[in-house]
Design an enzyme around this catalytic site. Sequence first.
Site, PDB file in Angstrom:
ATOM      1  CG  ASP A 210      -1.777   8.478 -18.165  1.00 53.72           C
ATOM      2  OD1 ASP A 210      -1.541   8.979 -19.371  1.00 53.72           O
ATOM      3  OD2 ASP A 210      -0.894   8.278 -17.054  1.00 53.72           O
TER       4      ASP A 210
ATOM      5  CE1 TYR B 281      -0.367  15.035 -20.908  1.00 50.59           C
ATOM      6  CE2 TYR B 281      -0.557  16.147 -23.222  1.00 50.59           C
ATOM      7  CZ  TYR B 281       0.169  15.778 -22.057  1.00 50.59           C
ATOM      8  OH  TYR B 281       1.555  16.118 -21.899  1.00 50.59           O
TER       9      TYR B 281
ATOM     10  CD1 TRP C 177      -4.822   9.370 -21.053  1.00 52.94           C
ATOM     11  CD2 TRP C 177      -4.428   9.994 -22.868  1.00 52.94           C
ATOM     12  NE1 TRP C 177      -3.718   9.837 -20.981  1.00 52.94           N
ATOM     13  CE2 TRP C 177      -3.146  10.260 -22.213  1.00 52.94           C
ATOM     14  CE3 TRP C 177      -4.102  10.506 -24.459  1.00 52.94           C
ATOM     15  CZ2 TRP C 177      -2.106  10.660 -22.605  1.00 52.94           C
ATOM     16  CZ3 TRP C 177      -3.004  10.991 -24.768  1.00 52.94           C
ATOM     17  CH2 TRP C 177      -2.004  11.059 -24.169  1.00 52.94           C
TER      18      TRP C 177
END
Length: 487
Positions: A445, A429, A425
């Site tokens: 997410d 990001y 994640w």
Amino acid sequence: MELPDRKVCYRAFQSRDARFDGLIFVGVSSTGIYCRPICPARTPKFENCTYFGSAAAAQDAGFRPCLRCRPETAPDMASWRGTSNTVSRALALISEGALDGGENSVEKLAGRLGLGERQLRRLFLQHLGASPISVAQTRRVLFAKQLIHETRMPMTEVAMASGFGSLRRFNETFRDLFHRPPSALRRKNTAKYEEEKDVVLRLRYRPPYDWGSMLGFLRARAIPGVEVVDGERYLRTVEVDGATGSIEVTHLRERQSLGVKIRFLDVRPLPAIVSRVRRLFDLGADIETIDDHLSGDPALAPLVAKRPGLRAPGGWDGFEIAIRAVLGQQITVVAARGLAGKLVALHGRSVAKSFRIHPDLSHAFPTAKRLASASSIGVGMPAARLTTLETVAEAALADPNLFRPFGSIEETVTRLRTIRGIGEWTAQYIALRAIREMDAFPATDIGLLRGAASIDGEKTTPANLLSRAESWRPWRAYAAQHLWAAG
């Protein structure tokens, strides 16, 4: 880049079709200049027109920029020209000065992108019609021309700000290109050059632009002391090469532009600052093409229709985004914002009052060097995440290009995940906001899963969402923005 048929290009030029602005440039053999499709000058004869996919290609062919339509103010479409992600990454680096100065070279640029120099040159010629050096030179000339037109900066400072090695080289380039000195291009203006050296520029985008959503995103995450969203303005502190200042960004809707005010002691970092503003506000997106592609999914189409022009916000600095991502692991946006504020108060560098555009701005976000050398982070959070913050700072200090484009999205994520504490994640990001990988997609997410459930009417898993997102490539990052907004 493959251009439309010459007749199509000519009709676009005849009708001043804004849809082609930034996509094609028109070289006119009878005048020796090149124009945007929206140029107000009389339309030349069909046989006198040659079409190019970039300003650099037109300039390489011997044409000089038009003084009426000002190609330097066209929407910067180069950053999305994604038939080659490698070219897009290279352009992002060039815009920050990767080819400015004798110590930099095309070979080094190619090495940072993970390919050979010859292959990089071939890709540039294929997609932009010009070499990397020509693109860099055109960028310098057009940025200098914009500074001449839109500011009262002395010519010496314009030369330094636009990356010319000397005033003599700057003057020679403009005399060769425009057959007149740079000062002759400046329109008569009685305004004085302000002592505080605020530089005010307009940066165009390709409409539509969902300014409300962009400002809402930034407002929710604004770090106290570093960022302020005041009404319709976004303001923040900046630090470049050890010097600090601040910027203000406003929306000029009728001009399809953002207005940027820069207050900084040194003019030389101006191209890097402008490049970061473009990246933060995603000004290079061909949003119509992206929205049309995403609308091909019947479930996603209503979300796109509801928020036309929704952009994928970038980040001011790669290291800053990485630290913010770690702070935000498994907690709310509000809580992460609070932690970031404490981190800045403890380790951020104070910005002199004379360089603060807004009174609530006080500190620059701490650099990797400051955090890596700190005896203690001092922020109350789990020990594992504190260790990750230290590890990220050490990794960024060891590799200045850690948060720069390199290789494919898969290679980028794999490289980031080698940092202890950076999972899938967090890596996705960072790739999305810091490295501007427009195909990044953090499928695990919770917000994305919630958004997908809202359009499908049932819960889904990260694996199913990732499979479904295949049809959204190469713009999964924009699909993610729509899902976050829906969730």
